[in-house]
Design an enzyme around this catalytic site. Structure first.
Site, PDB file in Angstrom:
ATOM      1  N   ARG A 108      -1.065  -9.442  -6.483  1.00  0.00           N
ATOM      2  CA  ARG A 108      -0.564 -10.291  -5.401  1.00  0.00           C
ATOM      3  C   ARG A 108      -1.675 -11.164  -4.824  1.00  0.00           C
ATOM      4  NH1 ARG A 108       2.613  -6.914  -1.471  1.00  0.00           N
ATOM      5  NH2 ARG A 108       0.590  -6.137  -0.767  1.00  0.00           N
ATOM      6  N   TYR A 109      -2.803 -10.557  -4.526  1.00  0.00           N
ATOM      7  CA  TYR A 109      -3.945 -11.324  -4.016  1.00  0.00           C
ATOM      8  C   TYR A 109      -4.705 -11.943  -5.192  1.00  0.00           C
ATOM      9  CZ  TYR A 109      -3.202  -8.791   0.383  1.00  0.00           C
ATOM     10  OH  TYR A 109      -2.669  -8.272   1.529  1.00  0.00           O
ATOM     11  N   ARG A 112      -7.716  -9.450  -6.650  1.00  0.00           N
ATOM     12  CA  ARG A 112      -7.608  -7.995  -6.695  1.00  0.00           C
ATOM     13  C   ARG A 112      -6.203  -7.554  -7.085  1.00  0.00           C
ATOM     14  NH1 ARG A 112      -8.419 -10.315  -1.944  1.00  0.00           N
ATOM     15  NH2 ARG A 112      -7.373  -9.680  -0.027  1.00  0.00           N
ATOM     16  N   CYS A 121       2.629  13.001  -5.830  1.00  0.00           N
ATOM     17  CA  CYS A 121       1.759  13.387  -4.726  1.00  0.00           C
ATOM     18  C   CYS A 121       1.895  14.893  -4.535  1.00  0.00           C
ATOM     19  CB  CYS A 121       2.151  12.698  -3.425  1.00  0.00           C
ATOM     20  SG  CYS A 121       1.799  10.929  -3.360  1.00  0.00           S
ATOM     21  N   CYS A 125       4.872  12.281   2.390  1.00  0.00           N
ATOM     22  CA  CYS A 125       4.980  11.811   3.766  1.00  0.00           C
ATOM     23  C   CYS A 125       6.334  11.119   3.930  1.00  0.00           C
ATOM     24  CB  CYS A 125       3.851  10.832   4.087  1.00  0.00           C
ATOM     25  SG  CYS A 125       2.197  11.502   3.803  1.00  0.00           S
ATOM     26  N   CYS A 128       6.667   7.195   3.658  1.00  0.00           N
ATOM     27  CA  CYS A 128       5.979   6.644   2.496  1.00  0.00           C
ATOM     28  C   CYS A 128       6.504   5.274   2.100  1.00  0.00           C
ATOM     29  CB  CYS A 128       6.119   7.602   1.316  1.00  0.00           C
ATOM     30  SG  CYS A 128       5.322   6.999  -0.190  1.00  0.00           S
ATOM     31  N   ARG A 130       6.138   3.861  -0.682  1.00  0.00           N
ATOM     32  CA  ARG A 130       6.607   3.872  -2.079  1.00  0.00           C
ATOM     33  C   ARG A 130       7.573   5.019  -2.346  1.00  0.00           C
ATOM     34  NH1 ARG A 130       0.891   2.806  -2.883  1.00  0.00           N
ATOM     35  NH2 ARG A 130       0.693   0.550  -2.715  1.00  0.00           N
ATOM     36  N   ASP A 294       5.235   0.417   7.784  1.00  0.00           N
ATOM     37  CA  ASP A 294       6.016  -0.513   6.964  1.00  0.00           C
ATOM     38  C   ASP A 294       7.518  -0.253   7.150  1.00  0.00           C
ATOM     39  OD1 ASP A 294       3.725  -1.667   5.853  1.00  0.00           O
ATOM     40  OD2 ASP A 294       3.610  -0.124   4.306  1.00  0.00           O
ATOM     41  N   ASP A 331       1.076  -5.086   7.211  1.00  0.00           N
ATOM     42  CA  ASP A 331       1.269  -5.577   5.855  1.00  0.00           C
ATOM     43  C   ASP A 331       2.617  -6.290   5.866  1.00  0.00           C
ATOM     44  OD1 ASP A 331       0.483  -5.936   3.245  1.00  0.00           O
ATOM     45  OD2 ASP A 331      -0.057  -3.836   2.973  1.00  0.00           O
ATOM     46  N   LYS A 338      -1.715  -8.794   4.325  1.00  0.00           N
ATOM     47  CA  LYS A 338      -2.056  -8.210   5.628  1.00  0.00           C
ATOM     48  C   LYS A 338      -2.417  -9.289   6.642  1.00  0.00           C
ATOM     49  CE  LYS A 338      -3.958  -4.000   3.558  1.00  0.00           C
ATOM     50  NZ  LYS A 338      -3.730  -4.438   2.158  1.00  0.00           N
TER      51      LYS A 338
END
Length: 371
Positions: A108-109, A112, A121, A125, A128, A130, A294, A331, A338
Site C-alpha cells: 500500500r505504501y 514498504r 495466533c 483478541c 482483531c 484481521r 479500527d 489507520d 495512518k
C-alpha cells in the site's frame, strides 16, 4: 513455584509450563475448559456458544492474567455485541485485500509492504483487525505444510520491486511459527539487497513470553536490523515472565517499540496508559503508537470517541516524560494509511507572536516571524 501452575496444572512441571509448544498445545478454547478458571456470566456463555463466530483461544499463561484482570478479560472473552454491525464497520477496515499483490503480501505504501505469514495466533483478541483471516484455519502452524508456497510468491514480488526497502512481517503472529520457519523468512528477506529494514509485529511477549528462547533471539539478532513492534494493552499484562522476555530481547540488541490499541473500558484512562508506558520503559520497550480501534465489524463497544482520545493525550503530555508518550494515530478506513492525531495547542496570534497553550492550560507567546 508458579501459584497458578500449582493450582490448575498440578501434574505439569515448570519445564513443560515454560515450553512455548506446550502452551500452544494446551490453549483454552472451549467453555468447559474456561469454566475451570473463571465463572462465566450468562452473556459470556451465550457469546461463547454462537456458531461461526470469531474463535476464542487463550494460552494458559495469558489465562493467568485474564483470571485476575477485568480489563484483559474484556479483550479476550467473546461478547454478544460482536454480532452487532454498525455503520462504517467492515471485515477489512484497512482495505488490505485490494492491495494484496501476492498471497499474504500487502503493498500500500510506496516503499514498504506488509507480509502476512500465518493466520494463526496463540491468543485471539476480540478487536482483531484481521478477524476475517486469523483463527479460521484450525491447523496449528507447527504442522502446516503449504505456507512456504505462498511465501515464495511474496519473496518473488519483493525481489522484483526495488522500491520496497521495509518489510513488516505479521499475521496472525509469525512468532508462533517454529524457529526454522522464522529463520527462513528472515534469511530470505535479508538476502534481498534493497530490503533495508525488517519489522516483526507480535503480541508474543504478552501472551506467550516463553517463546523468546536463546535460540529464537539469536536467530533474530543474526538478521539485524530487525525491529519488534510489540502489542501491549494494559499494565496488568506486565507479568514477571513478560518483563523477562522484554529484557531478554533488549539484551540481544534487538530494538522494540510498543503498539497499543485504545479500548473503551479497558485502557481509556490516562493513569492506566501512563502506568503501562512506564512499565514498558522499565523493560526497555519504547512506547510507539496508541491506535484508535479500527472499525472492524462488531467493534463499536470497544471504540473510544476521538475527542476522548485527544483528551487522554493531553493528560499524558507534560505529566510524564516524552519517552512515555506514544503517538496517537488512526489507520484510515479504506486503505488511506495512518494519520497522526494531536491536541491543538495553538490558540491564535498576537502580531508577530504565536499564542500557545501548555499542558496546564496556561498561555504563552512565541516569536513567529521571518526577517
Amino acid at each position: 513455584m508458579n501459584d497458578f501452575l500449582e493450582k490448575y496444572y498440578p501434574s505439569v512441571s515448570e519445564t513443560e509450563w515454560n515450553d512455548w509448544r506446550w502452551q500452544i498445545a494446551h490453549r483454552i478454547t472451549t467453555v468447559d475448559e474456561l469454566e475451570k478458571f473463571i465463572k462465566l456470566t450468562d452473556e459470556e456463555l451465550k457469546a461463547l456458544t454462537v456458531e461461526n463466530a470469531f474463535p476464542f483461544a487463550v494460552t494458559p499463561h495469558y489465562m493467568s492474567v485474564v483470571q485476575k484482570s477485568e480489563a484483559i478479560r474484556r479483550t479476550v472473552l467473546p461478547n454478544l455485541l460482536e454480532h452487532r454491525i454498525m455503520a462504517g464497520e467492515t471485515n477489512d477496515p484497512l482495505g488490505e485485500e485490494p492491495c494484496m499483490v501476492a498471497p499474504g503480501l500487502v503493498h500500500r505504501y510506496p516503499d514498504r509492504v506488509l507480509f502476512l505469514t500465518t493466520e494463526y495466533c496463540s491468543t485471539y483478541c476480540r478487536y482483531c483487525t484481521r478477524s476475517r483471516l486469523v483463527g479460521r484455519n484450525k491447523v496449528s502452524p507447527l504442522v502446516s505444510t503449504e505456507r512456504k508456497k505462498h511465501w515464495e510468491q511474496a519473496f518473488a514480488y519483493i525481489e522484483k520491486h526495488s522500491e520496497v526497502r521495509d518489510v513488516l512481517v505479521s499475521g496472525g503472529d509469525v512468532l508462533t511459527l517454529p524457529d526454522e520457519d522464522v529463520e527462513y523468512i528472515l534469511s530470505r528477506l535479508r538476502a534481498i539487497k534493497h530490503v533495508e529494514m525488517i519489522r516483526i509485529g507480535s503480541k508474543t511477549p504478552v501472551v506467550l513470553p516463553m517463546r523468546f528462547t536463546p535460540n529464537l533471539l539469536a536467530i533474530i539478532k543474526k538478521y539485524n536490523p530487525v525491529y519488534l513492534s510489540l502489542h501491549f494493552t494494559h499494565p496488568d499484562e506486565m507479568t514477571d515472565e513478560t518483563n523477562k522476555a522484554c529484557n531478554d530481547i533488549a539484551d540481544y540488541g534487538i530494538i522494540s517499540g510498543s503498539q497499543t490499541v485504545l479500548l473503551k473500558n479497558v485502557n481509556d484512562d490516562a493513569n492506566v496508559l501512563k502506568s503501562l508506558m512506564h512499565k514498558l520503559l522499565k523493560v526497555r520497550v519504547r512506547p510507539y503508537y496508541l491506535f484508535q480501534c479500527d472499525p472492524i465489524e462488531g467493534s463499536m463497544h470497544f471504540r473510544v470517541p476521538v475527542e476522548r482520545g485527544l483528551k487522554i493525550m493531553d493528560e499524558l503530555r507534560g505529566y510524564t516524560s516524552g519517552y512515555a508518550v506514544p503517538t496517537y494515530a488512526i489507520d484510515i478506513p479504506g486503505g488511506g494509511g495512518k494519520i497522526i492525531l494531536t491536541p491543538n495547542h495553538v490558540v491564535g496570534r498576537d502580531g508577530d507572536f504565536l499564542i500557545l497553550k501548555n499542558f496546564e492550560g496556561k498561555e504563552y507567546k512565541y516569536p513567529d516571524y521571518e526577517i
